[in-house]
Design an enzyme around this catalytic site. Structure first.
Site, mmCIF file in Angstrom:
data_model
loop_
_atom_site.group_PDB
_atom_site.id
_atom_site.type_symbol
_atom_site.label_atom_id
_atom_site.label_comp_id
_atom_site.label_asym_id
_atom_site.label_seq_id
_atom_site.Cartn_x
_atom_site.Cartn_y
_atom_site.Cartn_z
ATOM 1 N N CYS A 382 0.840 -1.195 0.000
ATOM 2 C CA CYS A 382 0.000 0.000 0.000
ATOM 3 C C CYS A 382 0.882 1.255 0.000
ATOM 4 C CB CYS A 382 -0.968 -0.031 1.184
ATOM 5 S SG CYS A 382 -2.378 1.091 1.004
ATOM 6 N N HIS A 508 -3.488 -5.326 0.281
ATOM 7 C CA HIS A 508 -2.960 -5.813 1.564
ATOM 8 C C HIS A 508 -2.946 -7.344 1.583
ATOM 9 C CE1 HIS A 508 -2.663 -2.035 3.877
ATOM 10 N NE2 HIS A 508 -3.595 -1.623 3.025
ATOM 11 N N GLU A 510 -1.299 -9.358 3.346
ATOM 12 C CA GLU A 510 -1.174 -9.941 4.683
ATOM 13 C C GLU A 510 -2.519 -10.387 5.242
ATOM 14 O OE1 GLU A 510 -1.623 -5.440 5.511
ATOM 15 O OE2 GLU A 510 -0.847 -6.755 3.937
#
Length: 537
Positions: A382, A508, A510
């Site tokens: 990001c 994102h 993760e």
């Protein structure tokens, strides 16, 4: 089979690990072949945590459907390996917003709108909604806060009522509490637990199971004492000791008999627990043979919960590569041209996570430049991708002062700019580009090799994007646009042609990593970092 409901409350102090307890129980029940969903009730008046400081709340976890939620939902998803939705995180703000909106529309015409029954009925409807149309066997609901807090009272009253609405055989109350150890006397103290349960019982809830958090083993005599004073059987007093790794907790709770107790209380018709895969995974984690040093360059590094999903995803990447990931937490405000080598000289890979605002931005840009120039594996997420792009524009294209218009609205070279559909939006909460979107990958790129797919789906949380005005000159200078929206208008992934592993992503990743299914980009980032380590050894 009727849907069963498990409610997890907490006492004595906050941050006891109710979320991990709920997630671990969810994993154990799923390992019995049951379909499980987990939700969190947060008693704050914010609609969601999207506008809250990470110092106040930690990470904001984004779901596929674009909800900004509590970080505990990340634990739930990682443990039960299921994607959750906005229905899995409810706040006091959402409840009151809904009730007041209904009142304004005239839904309660003629009635005085009150906490009981209107607020409690709204809360109950959100519990039931999680299971609607999904054939869910068990809904686990964590009640945020601590028993005794004023803010939690409507939620506790609602779950008290649910027990009688759906039948006592369909509800199980689990209370997580603290049994502190006093070093001076060398004793574990049960009085805080007794008082916490007394408080819970005073509002009409008798816990069926008490989970005791402790740093020391709890003897059978102490369990007997807790059971006697708290009106539960001794076997229903479960100890939950500190664990070296979060993923050990389900196995510890299984050894204590937690899932058996729940199944017995709820009369669940299910298989015996098959923890084989989870045991293999945990054993593997305990025997990792390699080490890799990753610099995490951010501005909230003193509060690790602000990056909890990134930390977990890095660990997952390590599991896939037989490696312990040692994170070096670097405050980007501290990094300068004069000291950057000192900070990064022993680092095998550099990761810059997401964020907002200008504080520490130049340190992040310097770190991205260090990785680019020294061929160190780099992963920008990001804002991390945006920093890499700014550095590339400044250093390679010689665009002096290139920046994001978020940080410097007057920059001559806004290589990162506000997305067109964001320009007329004034409100902050819930208005970003949020949730799951498709991304088309460039064949033979590093990203494509990691995913092995033409189109991927990832979760987003941003307002600013790659500025297409500079697309051609950036490509000509060696930047690879390896991932775009299906219409090619939005750049989602960048790489650098002459670099062994340099990736920036606007999304994102993760948020989708699991201990048993590491995200491919984190897996390959750790692999590249291990190779970098060997290269410089």
């Amino acid at each position: 089979m009727n849907t069963k409901y498990i409610f997890v409350t907490g006492g004595v102090v906050s941050s006891l690990g109710k979320g991990i307890t709920a997630a671990s129980l969810g994993r154990l029940l799923k390992n019995r072949g049951l379909k499980v969903s987990i939700q969190k009730f947060d008693p704050y008046i914010n609609i969601d945590p999207g506008t809250m400081s990470p110092y106040q709340h930690g990470e904001v976890f984004v779901t596929d459907d674009g909800a900004e939620t509590d970080l505990d939902l990340g634990h739930y998803e990682r443990f039960i390996d299921e994607s959750l939705s906005r229905n899995n995180n409810i706040t006091t703000g959402k409840i009151y917003w809904s009730v007041i909106s209904k009142e304004r529309k005239g839904d309660y015409l003629g009635s005085t709108v009150q906490v009981i029954p209107h607020i409690t009925n709204e809360i109950k409807s959100r519990v039931y909604k999680v299971a609607e149309g999904k054939n869910i066997d068990v809904v686990i609901t964590e009640i945020g806060g601590t028993v005794g807090d004023i803010e939690s009272l409507p939620f506790l009253e609602a779950i008290r009522q649910i027990k009688y609405d759906v039948g006592v055989e369909n509800v199980c109350f689990i209370h997580v509490t603290l049994v502190p150890y006093l070093k001076k006397s060398g004793e574990l103290k049960t009085k805080p637990t007794q008082h916490s349960v007394k408080e819970l019982r005073s509002i009409g809830i008798q816990p069926d199971i008490i989970v005791c958090r402790s740093e020391k083993l709890i003897s059978n005599d102490l369990k007997e004492k807790i059971g006697l004073f708290c009106n539960v059987e001794r076997d229903s007093v479960i100890q939950n000791l500190d664990a070296e790794n979060l993923y050990e907790v389900p196995l510890m709770l299984h050894r204590e008999g937690l899932d058996n107790l729940v199944c017995k209380k709820l009369k669940l018709q299910c298989n015996e627990t098959d923890n084989t895969e989870w045991i293999i995974m945990v054993d593997k984690i305990k025997k990792l043979s390699k080490n890799v040093n990753i610099a995490l360059v951010g501005k909230y590094v003193e509060l690790h919960d602000a990056y909890i999903s990134v930390v977990e995803a890095l660990s997952h990447g390590g599991y896939a590569n037989d490696a312990n990931v040692n994170i070096k937490w670097l405050n980007s405000e501290d990094i300068t041209k004069d000291n950057i080598e000192e900070y990064l000289k022993d680092i095998d890979g550099i990761l810059i996570p997401g964020g907002f605002g200008d504080r520490g931005i130049e340190g992040k840009i310097l770190a991205a430049g260090w990785a680019r120039k020294n061929k160190i594996p780099f992963f920008g997420i990001c804002l991390g991708m945006q920093c890499a792009l700014i550095e590339f524009a400044r250093s390679v294209l010689k665009y002096e002062g290139a920046h994001s218009s978020e940080i410097n609205p007057e920059t001559k070279y806004p290589v990162i700019d506000l997305m067109p559909d964001q320009k007329d939006i004034d409100e902050k909460g819930g208005t970003m580009r949020l949730g799951k979107y498709p991304c088309k990958l460039l064949k033979n790129s590093i990203s494509f090799k990691a995913y092995g797919e033409d189109v991927i789906y990832e979760r987003h949380r941003h307002r600013y994007e790659f500025n297409n005005i500079y697309r051609d000159e950036l490509i000509e200078s060696g930047l690879v646009l390896s991932g775009t929206s299906p219409d090619s208008k939005l750049v989602e992934i960048i790489e650098i042609k002459e670099h062994p592993w340099f990736i920036g992503v606007q999304f994102h990743p993760e948020l989708k990593s699991r201990p048993n299914r590491p995200h491919p980009l984190f897996r390959d980032f750790i692999k590249a970092s291990l190779n970098s380590k060997h290269k410089f050894d």
